[in-house]
Scaffold this motif. Structure first.
Motif, PDB file in Angstrom:
ATOM      1  N   CYS A  77       1.076  -4.557   9.637  1.00  0.00           N
ATOM      2  CA  CYS A  77       1.944  -3.957   8.617  1.00  0.00           C
ATOM      3  C   CYS A  77       2.544  -3.001   9.395  1.00  0.00           C
ATOM      4  N   CYS A 131      -1.285  -1.113   1.595  1.00  0.00           N
ATOM      5  CA  CYS A 131      -0.809  -0.177   1.249  1.00  0.00           C
ATOM      6  C   CYS A 131       0.411  -0.279   0.300  1.00  0.00           C
ATOM      7  N   LYS A 179       3.902  -0.362   8.170  1.00  0.00           N
ATOM      8  CA  LYS A 179       4.092   0.886   7.284  1.00  0.00           C
ATOM      9  C   LYS A 179       2.841   1.473   7.647  1.00  0.00           C
ATOM     10  N   CYS A 180       1.476   0.840   7.523  1.00  0.00           N
ATOM     11  CA  CYS A 180       0.346   1.571   7.638  1.00  0.00           C
ATOM     12  C   CYS A 180      -0.365   1.184   9.056  1.00  0.00           C
ATOM     13  N   CYS A 239       2.525  -5.604   1.724  1.00  0.00           N
ATOM     14  CA  CYS A 239       1.177  -5.342   2.542  1.00  0.00           C
ATOM     15  C   CYS A 239       0.395  -5.031   1.252  1.00  0.00           C
TER      16      CYS A 239
END
Ligand SMILES: [Zn+2]
Length: 103
Positions: A73, A99, A75-76, A96
């Motif tokens: 991911c 998250c 983002k995380c 995802c």
């Protein structure tokens, strides 16, 4: 729609390359495999004259089964499973499952 696409960052979940991360160079949809940059390298000996290339040893990126890959991911930063959701404008978006951010 495939969960993994070109230029995704993925992490190998199984096999001798387990834990390695790389960028998806190519998805081979008909074989359910993907070529990952600098992962699962195999040395191959090439004889002179067989190809346009020079003779010697070349590195080949052996495709890995999609089932053994997890998307990382953006983002995380964790390897994750992805889901799909339909946005307000009707397009399908990947998200995802860790998250819940779109990725
Ligand atoms: Zn995430």
């Amino acid at each position: 729609m495939f969960k993994i696409k070109r230029d995704d960052l993925v992490e190998v979940q199984k096999g001798r390359e387990r834990g390695k991360r790389g960028k998806v160079r190519q998805v081979l949809t008909d074989r359910d495999r993907a070529v990952i940059a600098d992962v699962n390298i195999m040395k191959k000996h090439v004889k002179p004259g067989t190809r346009a290339r020079q003779a010697g040893i070349i590195d080949i990126e052996v495709p890995i089964r999609l089932a053994n890959l997890a998307l990382v991911c953006d983002k995380c930063g964790k390897p994750t499973r992805v889901g799909f959701r339909i946005l307000d404008d009707g397009t399908r978006a990947r998200f995802c499952k860790k998250c819940s951010e779109l990725t």
